[in-house]
Design a protein around this motif. Structure first.
Motif, PDB file in Angstrom:
ATOM      1  N   ARG A 139      -1.389 -15.109  -1.513  1.00 39.45           N
ATOM      2  CA  ARG A 139      -2.297 -14.887  -2.636  1.00 39.45           C
ATOM      3  C   ARG A 139      -1.962 -13.527  -3.239  1.00 39.45           C
ATOM      4  NH1 ARG A 139      -7.879 -15.294   0.276  1.00 39.45           N
ATOM      5  NH2 ARG A 139      -8.666 -14.526  -1.742  1.00 39.45           N
ATOM      6  N   HIS A 140      -2.619 -13.174  -4.311  1.00 36.67           N
ATOM      7  CA  HIS A 140      -2.347 -11.902  -4.985  1.00 36.67           C
ATOM      8  C   HIS A 140      -3.131 -10.770  -4.330  1.00 36.67           C
ATOM      9  CE1 HIS A 140      -1.516 -14.278  -8.975  1.00 36.67           C
ATOM     10  NE2 HIS A 140      -0.627 -14.536  -8.025  1.00 36.67           N
ATOM     11  N   HIS A 141      -2.467  -9.615  -4.183  1.00 38.22           N
ATOM     12  CA  HIS A 141      -3.197  -8.387  -3.859  1.00 38.22           C
ATOM     13  C   HIS A 141      -2.844  -7.314  -4.885  1.00 38.22           C
ATOM     14  CE1 HIS A 141       0.419  -7.380  -1.112  1.00 38.22           C
ATOM     15  NE2 HIS A 141       0.412  -6.426  -2.031  1.00 38.22           N
ATOM     16  N   LEU A 142      -3.722  -6.335  -5.018  1.00 42.11           N
ATOM     17  CA  LEU A 142      -3.577  -5.307  -6.045  1.00 42.11           C
ATOM     18  C   LEU A 142      -2.438  -4.352  -5.746  1.00 42.11           C
ATOM     19  CD1 LEU A 142      -7.280  -4.348  -6.778  1.00 42.11           C
ATOM     20  CD2 LEU A 142      -5.628  -5.208  -8.448  1.00 42.11           C
ATOM     21  N   ALA A 143      -1.696  -3.998  -6.786  1.00 42.35           N
ATOM     22  CA  ALA A 143      -0.676  -2.953  -6.694  1.00 42.35           C
ATOM     23  C   ALA A 143      -0.898  -2.017  -7.883  1.00 42.35           C
ATOM     24  CB  ALA A 143       0.723  -3.570  -6.699  1.00 42.35           C
ATOM     25  N   GLY A 144       0.123  -1.311  -8.309  1.00 47.70           N
ATOM     26  CA  GLY A 144      -0.002  -0.410  -9.442  1.00 47.70           C
ATOM     27  C   GLY A 144      -0.902   0.779  -9.148  1.00 47.70           C
ATOM     28  N   ALA A 145      -1.316   1.456 -10.206  1.00 51.17           N
ATOM     29  CA  ALA A 145      -2.152   2.641 -10.051  1.00 51.17           C
ATOM     30  C   ALA A 145      -3.496   2.302  -9.420  1.00 51.17           C
ATOM     31  CB  ALA A 145      -2.360   3.305 -11.410  1.00 51.17           C
ATOM     32  N   LEU A 146      -4.057   1.147  -9.764  1.00 51.91           N
ATOM     33  CA  LEU A 146      -5.342   0.749  -9.200  1.00 51.91           C
ATOM     34  C   LEU A 146      -5.235   0.499  -7.701  1.00 51.91           C
ATOM     35  CD1 LEU A 146      -8.291   0.004  -9.485  1.00 51.91           C
ATOM     36  CD2 LEU A 146      -7.595  -2.281 -10.256  1.00 51.91           C
ATOM     37  N   GLY A 147      -4.177  -0.200  -7.286  1.00 49.12           N
ATOM     38  CA  GLY A 147      -3.989  -0.441  -5.857  1.00 49.12           C
ATOM     39  C   GLY A 147      -3.817   0.842  -5.073  1.00 49.12           C
TER      40      GLY A 147
ATOM     41  N   GLY B  20     -15.490   7.534  -8.344  1.00 52.33           N
ATOM     42  CA  GLY B  20     -14.820   8.817  -8.586  1.00 52.33           C
ATOM     43  C   GLY B  20     -13.318   8.678  -8.625  1.00 52.33           C
ATOM     44  N   LEU B  21     -12.857   7.529  -9.103  1.00 56.69           N
ATOM     45  CA  LEU B  21     -11.424   7.218  -9.105  1.00 56.69           C
ATOM     46  C   LEU B  21     -10.881   7.294 -10.526  1.00 56.69           C
ATOM     47  CD1 LEU B  21      -8.954   6.263  -7.515  1.00 56.69           C
ATOM     48  CD2 LEU B  21      -9.753   3.915  -7.796  1.00 56.69           C
ATOM     49  N   HIS B  22      -9.868   8.148 -10.722  1.00 49.50           N
ATOM     50  CA  HIS B  22      -9.230   8.302 -12.023  1.00 49.50           C
ATOM     51  C   HIS B  22      -7.768   7.869 -11.909  1.00 49.50           C
ATOM     52  CE1 HIS B  22     -12.746  10.540 -13.373  1.00 49.50           C
ATOM     53  NE2 HIS B  22     -12.681  11.228 -12.246  1.00 49.50           N
ATOM     54  N   LEU B  23      -7.387   6.884 -12.696  1.00 47.04           N
ATOM     55  CA  LEU B  23      -6.032   6.348 -12.616  1.00 47.04           C
ATOM     56  C   LEU B  23      -5.070   7.226 -13.405  1.00 47.04           C
ATOM     57  CD1 LEU B  23      -6.686   2.528 -13.096  1.00 47.04           C
ATOM     58  CD2 LEU B  23      -6.688   3.875 -10.993  1.00 47.04           C
ATOM     59  N   PRO B  24      -3.897   7.523 -12.849  1.00 46.92           N
ATOM     60  CA  PRO B  24      -2.915   8.336 -13.577  1.00 46.92           C
ATOM     61  C   PRO B  24      -2.384   7.596 -14.799  1.00 46.92           C
ATOM     62  CG  PRO B  24      -1.964   7.452 -11.554  1.00 46.92           C
ATOM     63  CD  PRO B  24      -3.428   7.139 -11.512  1.00 46.92           C
TER      64      PRO B  24
ATOM     65  N   GLY C 265      -4.824   3.854  -6.042  1.00 50.12           N
ATOM     66  CA  GLY C 265      -6.046   4.629  -6.120  1.00 50.12           C
ATOM     67  C   GLY C 265      -7.099   4.167  -5.142  1.00 50.12           C
ATOM     68  N   LEU C 266      -7.263   2.858  -4.990  1.00 47.58           N
ATOM     69  CA  LEU C 266      -8.249   2.338  -4.050  1.00 47.58           C
ATOM     70  C   LEU C 266      -7.870   2.665  -2.611  1.00 47.58           C
ATOM     71  CD1 LEU C 266      -9.050  -1.112  -5.684  1.00 47.58           C
ATOM     72  CD2 LEU C 266     -10.580   0.862  -5.513  1.00 47.58           C
ATOM     73  N   LEU C 267      -6.592   2.558  -2.279  1.00 52.10           N
ATOM     74  CA  LEU C 267      -6.152   2.930  -0.934  1.00 52.10           C
ATOM     75  C   LEU C 267      -6.495   4.381  -0.642  1.00 52.10           C
ATOM     76  CD1 LEU C 267      -4.514   2.551   1.716  1.00 52.10           C
ATOM     77  CD2 LEU C 267      -2.470   3.099   0.394  1.00 52.10           C
ATOM     78  N   ASP C 268      -6.161   5.277  -1.561  1.00 51.59           N
ATOM     79  CA  ASP C 268      -6.426   6.696  -1.351  1.00 51.59           C
ATOM     80  C   ASP C 268      -7.928   6.973  -1.271  1.00 51.59           C
ATOM     81  OD1 ASP C 268      -3.726   7.173  -1.383  1.00 51.59           O
ATOM     82  OD2 ASP C 268      -3.664   7.915  -3.438  1.00 51.59           O
TER      83      ASP C 268
ATOM     84  N   ARG D 279       0.428   7.924 -16.258  1.00 54.45           N
ATOM     85  CA  ARG D 279       1.877   7.689 -16.258  1.00 54.45           C
ATOM     86  C   ARG D 279       2.274   6.391 -15.571  1.00 54.45           C
ATOM     87  NH1 ARG D 279       0.684  11.247 -12.255  1.00 54.45           N
ATOM     88  NH2 ARG D 279       1.467  10.800 -10.173  1.00 54.45           N
ATOM     89  N   ARG D 280       1.328   5.711 -14.980  1.00 57.76           N
ATOM     90  CA  ARG D 280       1.658   4.520 -14.207  1.00 57.76           C
ATOM     91  C   ARG D 280       0.869   3.322 -14.728  1.00 57.76           C
ATOM     92  NH1 ARG D 280       1.355   4.201  -7.568  1.00 57.76           N
ATOM     93  NH2 ARG D 280       2.358   2.178  -7.336  1.00 57.76           N
ATOM     94  N   ARG D 281       1.475   2.151 -14.706  1.00 53.42           N
ATOM     95  CA  ARG D 281       0.799   0.931 -15.141  1.00 53.42           C
ATOM     96  C   ARG D 281      -0.488   0.737 -14.336  1.00 53.42           C
ATOM     97  NH1 ARG D 281       3.744  -4.989 -15.447  1.00 53.42           N
ATOM     98  NH2 ARG D 281       1.891  -6.241 -15.911  1.00 53.42           N
ATOM     99  N   PRO D 282      -1.626   0.576 -14.989  1.00 55.51           N
ATOM    100  CA  PRO D 282      -2.897   0.555 -14.258  1.00 55.51           C
ATOM    101  C   PRO D 282      -3.023  -0.584 -13.250  1.00 55.51           C
ATOM    102  CG  PRO D 282      -3.273   0.903 -16.612  1.00 55.51           C
ATOM    103  CD  PRO D 282      -1.830   0.543 -16.449  1.00 55.51           C
ATOM    104  N   VAL D 283      -2.721  -1.794 -13.680  1.00 61.78           N
ATOM    105  CA  VAL D 283      -2.937  -2.955 -12.809  1.00 61.78           C
ATOM    106  C   VAL D 283      -1.640  -3.752 -12.667  1.00 61.78           C
ATOM    107  CG1 VAL D 283      -4.299  -5.024 -12.380  1.00 61.78           C
ATOM    108  CG2 VAL D 283      -5.316  -3.101 -13.632  1.00 61.78           C
ATOM    109  N   ARG D 284      -1.189  -3.849 -11.444  1.00 59.20           N
ATOM    110  CA  ARG D 284      -0.107  -4.761 -11.100  1.00 59.20           C
ATOM    111  C   ARG D 284      -0.562  -5.569  -9.892  1.00 59.20           C
ATOM    112  NH1 ARG D 284       6.019  -2.763 -11.384  1.00 59.20           N
ATOM    113  NH2 ARG D 284       6.184  -5.025 -11.537  1.00 59.20           N
ATOM    114  N   TYR D 285       0.194  -6.568  -9.541  1.00 61.49           N
ATOM    115  CA  TYR D 285      -0.148  -7.337  -8.350  1.00 61.49           C
ATOM    116  C   TYR D 285       1.115  -7.729  -7.607  1.00 61.49           C
ATOM    117  CZ  TYR D 285       1.246 -11.671 -10.785  1.00 61.49           C
ATOM    118  OH  TYR D 285       1.960 -12.650 -11.438  1.00 61.49           O
TER     119      TYR D 285
END
Length: 255
Positions: free
Chosen positions: A204-212, A184-188, A214-217, A190-196
């Protein structure tokens, strides 16, 4: 007085000594660390975090705001402070990577340090062991493509041991989009979907951006994780442990 952006673009080289002077005071550093999870906190709470009187905290907060590291907003009669943006959060993460560790003199300090490395917020997304395991699981399960989640300093081009990454172009796959729909996660838009980011404690890499974000929320809404009141550490609930195992195969038993 803080200059407008247009004025700061005119002139010579950047004056990093100004920022250095702001973070040279340990009390101001404690204020910045208290705000590094992206929340806005009142001046009274930040005074307690810094271990100073309200009047002294007001002076420090004024300097940090004037220097562009903090933003302030009024809520009724109270003033709330937050980091001025993700660039400030990455400055803090970079300083943590370079700074020596504080000596651990008590079980409480040891427990707190371990908790931060296991699961914490990095501004508005998950970091620590939880953050990198989550990204690794999404790569292994085909939800993300483009890289393997590993930071190799010897072959890095623009990436540094902490902060936003630039060398790898991660992309959300079709199965990744299906996973987000199931959550039930919809990425905004206006923001880059996937960053790290390169995680300073795990390298190591962890998720940032809209996906990061969204998952936190979403994890917080589902009761999988719970923020702590005094640090950036994230507590994983029993429900969260089961959900992370079932959905991502993540088992955060002590390493």
């Amino acid at each position: 007085m803080r200059q407008p952006e247009s004025a700061r673009r005119v002139g010579g080289d950047t004056d990093i000594a100004v920022i250095g002077a702001l973070v040279a005071d340990p009390r101001r550093c404690r204020i910045l660390l208290a705000l590094d999870d992206g929340r806005a906190l009142p001046a009274s709470r930040l005074a307690a975090e810094a271990g100073v009187s309200p009047a002294t905290a007001s002076s420090h907060l004024g300097k940090l705001t004037e220097g562009g590291l903090l933003a302030v907003e009024a809520r009724g009669r109270h003033r709330y402070y937050r980091l001025a943006g993700p660039a400030v959060a990455h400055l803090i993460e970079a300083l943590q990577q370079l700074a020596p560790a504080l000596p651990v003199r008590s079980l409480r300090q040891h427990t707190r340090a371990r908790a931060l490395r296991e699961a914490r917020t990095c501004y508005d997304h998950l970091a620590g062991r939880l953050g990198v395991e989550l990204m690794s699981a999404m790569i292994e399960r085909g939800h993300l493509t483009g890289g393997d989640g590993v930071f190799d300093l010897a072959h890095a081009r623009r990436d540094q041991p902490t902060g936003y990454g630039h060398d790898v172009d991660y992309t959300l796959t079709e199965s990744g989009a299906e996973l987000l729909a199931d959550l039930g996660l919809h990425l905004p838009a206006r923001r880059r979907p996937v960053r790290y980011c390169i995680d300073w404690s795990e390298q190591r890499h962890h998720l940032a951006g809209a996906l990061g974000r969204g998952l936190l929320d979403r994890f917080a809404q589902a009761g999988w994780i719970r923020r702590t009141d005094t640090t950036r550490a994230i507590h994983i609930t029993d429900t969260g442990s089961q959900g992370l195992h079932d959905l991502f195969g993540i088992d955060l038993t002590p390493s």
